[in-house]
Design an enzyme around this catalytic site. Structure first.
Site, PDB file in Angstrom:
ATOM      1  N   ARG A  25       0.832  -1.213   0.000  1.00  0.00           N
ATOM      2  CA  ARG A  25       0.000   0.000   0.000  1.00  0.00           C
ATOM      3  C   ARG A  25       0.865   1.261   0.000  1.00  0.00           C
ATOM      4  O   ARG A  25       0.526   2.253   0.642  1.00  0.00           O
ATOM      5  CB  ARG A  25      -0.959   0.014   1.197  1.00  0.00           C
ATOM      6  N   ARG A  29      -3.208   7.282   1.199  1.00  0.00           N
ATOM      7  CA  ARG A  29      -3.624   8.518   1.879  1.00  0.00           C
ATOM      8  C   ARG A  29      -2.571   9.148   2.773  1.00  0.00           C
ATOM      9  O   ARG A  29      -2.731  10.280   3.199  1.00  0.00           O
ATOM     10  CB  ARG A  29      -4.899   8.243   2.686  1.00  0.00           C
ATOM     11  N   ARG A  38      -7.251  12.255  -4.986  1.00  0.00           N
ATOM     12  CA  ARG A  38      -8.474  11.628  -4.456  1.00  0.00           C
ATOM     13  C   ARG A  38      -9.554  12.641  -4.110  1.00  0.00           C
ATOM     14  O   ARG A  38     -10.745  12.318  -4.073  1.00  0.00           O
ATOM     15  CB  ARG A  38      -8.136  10.794  -3.221  1.00  0.00           C
ATOM     16  N   ASP A  74      -7.358  -2.049  -6.636  1.00  0.00           N
ATOM     17  CA  ASP A  74      -7.752  -2.691  -5.393  1.00  0.00           C
ATOM     18  C   ASP A  74      -8.094  -4.139  -5.708  1.00  0.00           C
ATOM     19  O   ASP A  74      -8.538  -4.447  -6.822  1.00  0.00           O
ATOM     20  CB  ASP A  74      -8.967  -1.997  -4.761  1.00  0.00           C
ATOM     21  N   TYR A 147     -15.211 -11.006   1.157  1.00  0.00           N
ATOM     22  CA  TYR A 147     -15.960  -9.770   0.890  1.00  0.00           C
ATOM     23  C   TYR A 147     -17.256 -10.083   0.157  1.00  0.00           C
ATOM     24  O   TYR A 147     -18.307  -9.508   0.447  1.00  0.00           O
ATOM     25  CB  TYR A 147     -15.107  -8.783   0.093  1.00  0.00           C
TER      26      TYR A 147
HETATM   27  O1  CP3 Z   1      -0.006  -1.345  -2.549  1.00  0.00           O
HETATM   28  C1  CP3 Z   1      -0.420  -0.414  -3.275  1.00  0.00           C
HETATM   29  O2  CP3 Z   1       0.043   0.736  -3.208  1.00  0.00           O
HETATM   30  C2  CP3 Z   1      -1.463  -0.742  -4.351  1.00  0.00           C
HETATM   31  C3  CP3 Z   1      -2.804  -0.421  -4.011  1.00  0.00           C
HETATM   32  C4  CP3 Z   1      -3.675  -1.343  -3.161  1.00  0.00           C
HETATM   33  C5  CP3 Z   1      -4.885  -0.871  -2.586  1.00  0.00           C
HETATM   34  N1  CP3 Z   1      -5.527  -1.928  -2.020  1.00  0.00           N
HETATM   35  C6  CP3 Z   1      -5.363   0.528  -2.635  1.00  0.00           C
HETATM   36  C7  CP3 Z   1      -6.409   0.997  -1.703  1.00  0.00           C
HETATM   37  C8  CP3 Z   1      -3.585  -2.709  -2.867  1.00  0.00           C
HETATM   38  C9  CP3 Z   1      -2.475  -3.704  -3.204  1.00  0.00           C
HETATM   39  C10 CP3 Z   1      -4.769  -3.061  -2.146  1.00  0.00           C
HETATM   40  C11 CP3 Z   1      -5.053  -4.431  -1.692  1.00  0.00           C
HETATM   41  C12 CP3 Z   1      -6.194  -4.673  -0.787  1.00  0.00           C
HETATM   42  N2  CP3 Z   1      -7.423  -4.052  -0.755  1.00  0.00           N
HETATM   43  C13 CP3 Z   1      -6.226  -5.712   0.177  1.00  0.00           C
HETATM   44  C14 CP3 Z   1      -5.116  -6.704   0.427  1.00  0.00           C
HETATM   45  C15 CP3 Z   1      -4.006  -6.138   1.211  1.00  0.00           C
HETATM   46  C16 CP3 Z   1      -4.386  -5.727   2.608  1.00  0.00           C
HETATM   47  O3  CP3 Z   1      -4.293  -4.525   2.889  1.00  0.00           O
HETATM   48  O4  CP3 Z   1      -4.730  -6.618   3.393  1.00  0.00           O
HETATM   49  C17 CP3 Z   1      -7.469  -5.658   0.827  1.00  0.00           C
HETATM   50  C18 CP3 Z   1      -7.936  -6.562   1.951  1.00  0.00           C
HETATM   51  C19 CP3 Z   1      -8.224  -4.614   0.222  1.00  0.00           C
HETATM   52  C20 CP3 Z   1      -9.621  -4.226   0.525  1.00  0.00           C
HETATM   53  C21 CP3 Z   1      -9.723  -2.800   0.907  1.00  0.00           C
HETATM   54  N3  CP3 Z   1      -9.594  -1.741   0.030  1.00  0.00           N
HETATM   55  C22 CP3 Z   1      -9.973  -2.264   2.180  1.00  0.00           C
HETATM   56  C23 CP3 Z   1     -10.195  -3.080   3.448  1.00  0.00           C
HETATM   57  C24 CP3 Z   1     -10.013  -0.869   2.039  1.00  0.00           C
HETATM   58  C25 CP3 Z   1     -10.356   0.147   3.093  1.00  0.00           C
HETATM   59  C26 CP3 Z   1      -9.341   0.259   4.125  1.00  0.00           C
HETATM   60  C27 CP3 Z   1      -8.667   1.584   4.024  1.00  0.00           C
HETATM   61  O5  CP3 Z   1      -7.443   1.599   3.835  1.00  0.00           O
HETATM   62  O6  CP3 Z   1      -9.389   2.581   4.128  1.00  0.00           O
HETATM   63  C28 CP3 Z   1      -9.726  -0.554   0.698  1.00  0.00           C
HETATM   64  C29 CP3 Z   1      -9.637   0.788   0.089  1.00  0.00           C
HETATM   65  C30 CP3 Z   1      -8.315   1.152  -0.497  1.00  0.00           C
HETATM   66  N4  CP3 Z   1      -7.539   0.327  -1.294  1.00  0.00           N
HETATM   67  C31 CP3 Z   1      -7.643   2.407  -0.393  1.00  0.00           C
HETATM   68  C32 CP3 Z   1      -6.469   2.318  -1.146  1.00  0.00           C
HETATM   69  C33 CP3 Z   1      -5.449   3.399  -1.368  1.00  0.00           C
HETATM   70  C34 CP3 Z   1      -8.185   3.636   0.342  1.00  0.00           C
HETATM   71  C35 CP3 Z   1      -9.223   4.241  -0.536  1.00  0.00           C
HETATM   72  C36 CP3 Z   1      -9.299   5.747  -0.491  1.00  0.00           C
HETATM   73  O7  CP3 Z   1      -8.438   6.433  -1.086  1.00  0.00           O
HETATM   74  O8  CP3 Z   1     -10.250   6.241   0.109  1.00  0.00           O
END
Ligand code: CP3
Length: 337
Positions: A25, A29, A38, A74, A147
């Site tokens: 990640r 943010r 964003r 994502d 999910y």
């Molecule tokens: O690594 C990177 O930079 C690539 C981007 C990436 C995102 N999600 C962007 C994201 C990757 C590789 C993921 C994977 C992901 N997404 C996983 C597996 C890895 C982990 O963290 O366990 C999972 C379980 C998700 C599901 C997911 N997406 C959740 C639970 C959330 C909300 C949690 C949070 O961080 O708020 C997201 C949203 C998300 N995915 C964001 C980003 C940058 C935040 C969205 C925003 O900008 O509002």
């Protein structure tokens, strides 16, 4: 600039001058540049724009000099076209969770070229723009299923566990579609230029070792055995108790979370079998510089005895993370601090 191939040499099991470093990640943010983009679009709009995804992927490379990029998207983006109504708030919500055999029968297998062309376009743009390798990624079938069935994150995962143990046909139909879709999705990223792929199994650790072996592992193995043309890293969080089972996978790399020592992980997975990735606690990035350095040096030292070590966090970076600490940790790994 010359192409930085330290990640690829490490994945090949070659001896390298220092471990490559990137953070799960790494775009997000905690960076002002990300929040600026964003503020103008929703998260799903961002994920569907090759132009914006390319820019957001490049931001942490420019800011911190990571040794590779990871595609910005994502794990849930490719399940939307399978027939789920997906939204992010910012956490994922699915309005029509899969609960019955009829629901599972209705799911469509995903066709990457047709259903998520914007992801493949982003991959092609990134491969042209980058002078470091690109990691493509997907969720693993069970984590995506969590999910799909729960409809959101969950505390006890009772809907999916109940489905496994009362409606195994529904579970199997859904998982076969997810496994086939995931295999095609990762293969399409590789075919469009991704150098390495990572499969995130964030929720694998919520089940017993018995259920992991019977209901999760076969689908992971199917993907690992059939993917071609690039090394794969499998990251199953909280899964040390079944590393003996995971150690039967023939992939190049394994992710390790922050609760497990790299040397213990290596022992249990099969000594010297995999390149290991990890395992700095992302929350420790809120700590002092001294404490960050002390732990990082321990991890680097444990990494020296492995087949190969990719320095990473033990899970994704959190939004309130101080940027200067990210910079500092990368510099420690590179021997610059
Ligand atoms: O690594 C990177 O930079 C690539 C981007 C990436 C995102 N999600 C962007 C994201 C990757 C590789 C993921 C994977 C992901 N997404 C996983 C597996 C890895 C982990 O963290 O366990 C999972 C379980 C998700 C599901 C997911 N997406 C959740 C639970 C959330 C909300 C949690 C949070 O961080 O708020 C997201 C949203 C998300 N995915 C964001 C980003 C940058 C935040 C969205 C925003 O900008 O509002």
């Amino acid at each position: 600039m010359a192409f930085n191939d330290i990640l690829l040499r490490t994945m090949n099991g070659e001896k390298v001058e220092r471990p490559p470093v990137w953070f799960m990640r790494q775009a997000g943010r905690y960076m002002d540049e990300y929040r600026a983009i964003r503020s103008k679009v929703s998260f799903l709009e961002l994920c569907k724009s090759p132009e914006l995804c390319t820019e957001v992927t490049l931001q942490p490379i420019r800011a911190f000099g990571f040794d590779n990029a990871i595609l910005f998207s994502d794990i849930l983006v490719p399940i939307e076209p399978m027939g789920v109504e997906l939204d992010f708030n910012p956490a994922p919500v699915i309005a029509n969770p899969v609960r019955t055999l009829a629901d599972a029968d209705k799911l469509r297998e995903m066709d990457p070229e047709k259903d998520v062309p914007y992801v493949l376009e982003t991959v092609r743009r990134l491969v042209k723009a980058l002078d470091v390798p690109l990691i493509g990624f997907s969720g693993a079938p069970f984590t995506l299923a969590c999910y799909m069935v729960e409809g959101s994150g969950s505390k006890n995962y009772e809907h999916i566990k109940t489905m496994i143990h009362t409606n195994p046909d529904a579970y199997r139909v859904m998982m076969e579609k997810l496994a086939n879709s995931t295999l095609k999705y990762l293969q399409a990223q590789i075919d469009n230029g991704a150098h390495v792929v990572q499969m995130f199994d964030t929720w694998a650790g919520v089940v017993s070792p018995y259920d992991y072996e019977k209901f999760i592992f076969p689908y992971v193995k199917h993907i690992v055995d059939n993917i071609k043309g690039a090394p794969l890293i499998y990251f199953a969080k909280d899964s040390f108790s079944f590393f003996d089972i995971i150690g039967k996978l023939n992939c190049a790399g394994m992710g390790v979370d922050w609760k497990t020592r790299l040397t213990d992980a290596d022992e249990r997975l099969g000594k010297g079998k995999y390149v290991l990735q990890g395992n700095f606690d992302p929350v420790q990035l809120f700590g002092s510089k001294e404490s960050i350095k002390e732990t990082a040096l321990k991890i680097l030292d444990e990494g020296k005895d492995l087949k190969g070590h990719i320095f990473n966090l033990g899970h994704g970076i959190l939004p309130p993370t101080p940027r200067e600490n990210v910079d500092y940790l990368v510099k420690i790994v590179k021997g610059e601090a």
